[in-house]
Scaffold this active site. Structure first.
Site, PDB file in Angstrom:
ATOM      1  N   THR A 172      32.453  -7.075 -41.499  1.00  0.00           N
ATOM      2  CA  THR A 172      31.701  -5.968 -40.923  1.00  0.00           C
ATOM      3  C   THR A 172      32.630  -4.792 -40.738  1.00  0.00           C
ATOM      4  O   THR A 172      33.847  -4.905 -40.925  1.00  0.00           O
ATOM      5  CB  THR A 172      31.071  -6.368 -39.574  1.00  0.00           C
ATOM      6  OG1 THR A 172      30.132  -5.375 -39.154  1.00  0.00           O
ATOM      7  CG2 THR A 172      32.128  -6.559 -38.492  1.00  0.00           C
ATOM      8  N   CYS A 173      32.078  -3.636 -40.379  1.00  0.00           N
ATOM      9  CA  CYS A 173      32.935  -2.499 -40.032  1.00  0.00           C
ATOM     10  C   CYS A 173      33.613  -2.766 -38.701  1.00  0.00           C
ATOM     11  O   CYS A 173      33.057  -3.428 -37.825  1.00  0.00           O
ATOM     12  CB  CYS A 173      32.122  -1.210 -39.964  1.00  0.00           C
ATOM     13  SG  CYS A 173      31.739  -0.520 -41.576  1.00  0.00           S
ATOM     14  N   SER A 174      34.814  -2.234 -38.541  1.00  0.00           N
ATOM     15  CA  SER A 174      35.587  -2.540 -37.343  1.00  0.00           C
ATOM     16  C   SER A 174      35.079  -1.819 -36.120  1.00  0.00           C
ATOM     17  O   SER A 174      35.320  -2.229 -35.004  1.00  0.00           O
ATOM     18  CB  SER A 174      37.063  -2.206 -37.555  1.00  0.00           C
ATOM     19  OG  SER A 174      37.224  -0.835 -37.819  1.00  0.00           O
TER      20      SER A 174
END
Length: 222
Positions: A189-191
């Site tokens: 996922t995006c951080s």
């Protein structure tokens, strides 16, 4: 309708749906009746992460479609479309949005904290072919165009080199042994999400991503 109202309604509806889906987690005929693209169900105890996993014909459709195939900004949790649906690949990638109100894969970012890992070392994975325990062995933040974004390997040595790489990237030593004889699952996922939606599979090198990697162990009951 304002965004906060939409989120409240969506979250309340999701909690009801999640309870229903978890009742069906051992009955995949019921899940497959909802959507034949469902290949598994993933649960992290004591978090919001409790979702069916779907696999589409590309990596775009389920970015903004639910398991009911209705449009929704949060999308679904989905397997890379090039992967084998039975988790038989050496590295299976599963994607989910980092939604800013904490659902989907937003809580994966907590795995970079050793205390969260200590409290949640395992994930439960249910599939039509059996149940699995996923044991965390690496949690790291990288860029979307990084060398850790690999799913296929020329041979076992290449896979072992990859395992060494992602272990070296981990924010802490998990103490979990892993080798090229293992299969792994990468949750991706995006951080962080400064907007309501973050695209998890962008290859833009400016975007940072959080990856949590697990050793796959098949169980009779998990």
């Amino acid at each position: 309708k304002n965004v906060d109202t939409h989120i409240k309604e969506t979250t309340n509806g999701f909690e009801t749906l999640r309870t229903k889906l978890e009742e069906w987690v051992q009955d995949f005929d019921s899940l497959l009746a909802i959507n034949s693209d469902i290949v598994g169900y993933i649960i992290v105890d004591h978090t919001h992460i409790s979702y069916p996993i779907v696999k589409g014909s590309d990596n775009d459709y389920y970015l903004d479609h639910t398991i009911y195939k209705s449009e929704n900004y949060a999308g679904s949790i989905f397997m890379d479309y090039t992967a084998n649906s039975d988790f038989s690949d050496q590295n299976t990638f599963i994607y989910g949005h980092n939604v800013y109100h904490g659902t989907m894969f937003a809580e994966l970012a907590n795995y970079v904290d050793k205390a969260f890992f200590d409290a949640h070392p395992y994930i439960h994975l249910y599939t039509p072919n059996g149940n699995y325990k996923l044991q965390v062995f690496s949690a790291y933040v990288d860029t979307a165009a990084c060398d850790s974004y690999q799913m296929a390997f020329a041979n076992d040595q290449a896979f072992q080199n990859y395992l060494n790489l992602i272990i070296s990237k981990s924010r802490y030593n998990s103490g979990v042994s892993v080798s090229s004889a293992d299969r792994i699952v990468t949750l991706y996922t995006c951080s962080s999400s400064s907007t309501p939606l973050a695209m998890p599979i962008s290859r833009d090198p400016a975007i940072t991503t959080t990856s949590t990697v697990f050793r796959l162990e098949k169980l009779d009951d998990c």
